[in-house]
Design a protein around this motif. Structure first.
Motif, short mmCIF file in Angstrom:
data_model
loop_
_atom_site.label_atom_id
_atom_site.label_comp_id
_atom_site.label_asym_id
_atom_site.label_seq_id
_atom_site.Cartn_x
_atom_site.Cartn_y
_atom_site.Cartn_z
N ARG A 197 0.83 -1.21 0.00
CA ARG A 197 0.00 0.00 0.00
C ARG A 197 0.86 1.25 0.00
O ARG A 197 1.84 1.34 0.73
CB ARG A 197 -0.89 0.04 1.23
CG ARG A 197 -1.95 -1.00 1.22
CD ARG A 197 -2.77 -0.82 2.43
NE ARG A 197 -4.17 -0.82 2.06
CZ ARG A 197 -5.14 -0.77 2.93
NH1 ARG A 197 -4.87 -0.66 4.20
NH2 ARG A 197 -6.38 -0.80 2.54
N THR A 198 0.40 2.22 -0.79
CA THR A 198 1.07 3.51 -0.79
C THR A 198 0.42 4.38 0.28
O THR A 198 -0.81 4.50 0.29
CB THR A 198 0.91 4.19 -2.16
OG1 THR A 198 1.38 3.31 -3.16
CG2 THR A 198 1.68 5.50 -2.21
N PRO A 199 1.21 4.95 1.18
CA PRO A 199 0.60 5.78 2.23
C PRO A 199 -0.07 7.02 1.62
O PRO A 199 0.49 7.67 0.74
CB PRO A 199 1.76 6.17 3.13
CG PRO A 199 3.00 5.82 2.40
CD PRO A 199 2.65 4.88 1.30
N ARG A 200 -1.26 7.28 2.07
CA ARG A 200 -2.01 8.46 1.61
C ARG A 200 -2.09 9.48 2.74
O ARG A 200 -2.30 9.11 3.89
CB ARG A 200 -3.43 8.07 1.20
CG ARG A 200 -3.48 7.22 -0.01
CD ARG A 200 -4.93 7.00 -0.39
NE ARG A 200 -5.01 6.09 -1.50
CZ ARG A 200 -6.10 5.47 -1.87
NH1 ARG A 200 -7.21 5.66 -1.20
NH2 ARG A 200 -6.09 4.66 -2.90
N PRO A 201 -1.96 10.73 2.37
CA PRO A 201 -2.11 11.74 3.43
C PRO A 201 -3.57 11.80 3.88
O PRO A 201 -4.48 11.63 3.07
CB PRO A 201 -1.69 13.04 2.75
CG PRO A 201 -1.79 12.78 1.29
CD PRO A 201 -1.63 11.29 1.10
N THR A 202 -3.76 12.02 5.14
CA THR A 202 -5.13 12.13 5.64
C THR A 202 -5.68 13.51 5.29
O THR A 202 -4.97 14.51 5.39
CB THR A 202 -5.18 11.93 7.17
OG1 THR A 202 -4.36 12.90 7.77
CG2 THR A 202 -4.73 10.53 7.54
N THR A 203 -6.90 13.53 4.89
CA THR A 203 -7.55 14.79 4.51
C THR A 203 -8.78 14.99 5.39
O THR A 203 -9.90 14.78 4.97
CB THR A 203 -7.96 14.79 3.03
OG1 THR A 203 -8.78 13.64 2.80
CG2 THR A 203 -6.75 14.75 2.12
#
Length: 144
Positions: free
Chosen positions: A2-8
């Motif tokens: 998994r590619t880490p996604r920034p939290t929005t």
């Protein structure tokens, strides 16, 4: 993998310039005035009265229409002036003109039989005028 996604979780809040707030509020006020007047044409008897030469209990005349146009030109020009005037003059002008517009807005409901329609129109206009007064009154100051 998994590619880490920034939290929005929060939206980016950009500070809106006071001038833009004021110009938008004056534009909204003009649109409210216009739509209340346009919708009022659909009230029974309004067109007949206009054809008979009467509007709001007044005889239709050029001086009356010059007065109406002058009263409407004030908030229309405030949209432009709110963007063009220097800050100090802008603040004072908005405070004075919005204060003067309050009785003008309230006058529209006096003696009307359609209390809910005109009451809502006046209430919305007064809310916009209150926002104008608040924005002008709380105009941020710079440190000396």
């Amino acid at each position: 993998m998994r590619t880490p996604r920034p939290t929005t979780t929060a939206l980016d809040e950009q500070r809106i310039p006071v001038r833009a707030k004021l110009a938008a509020a004056w534009t909204s006020l003009v649109l409210l005035y216009a739509y209340v007047d346009i919708l009022a044409f659909y009230k029974p008897g309004v067109i007949k009265d206009i054809e008979a030469g009467v509007v709001f209990e007044f005889d239709i005349s050029q001086p009356l229409y010059v007065l109406f146009l002058t009263l409407m030109a004030i908030p229309i020009f405030m949209s432009v002036l709110s963007m063009a005037l220097p800050a100090r003059a802008n603040r004072v002008t908005n405070l004075i003109v919005a204060s003067v517009q309050i009785p003008f807005a309230a006058f529209n409901a006096v003696g009307e039989s359609w209390r809910y329609f005109y009451g809502l129109g006046v209430a919305l206009e007064l809310i916009v005028l209150a926002l104008i007064l608040r924005s002008a009154w709380t105009w941020p100051r710079t440190a000396r």
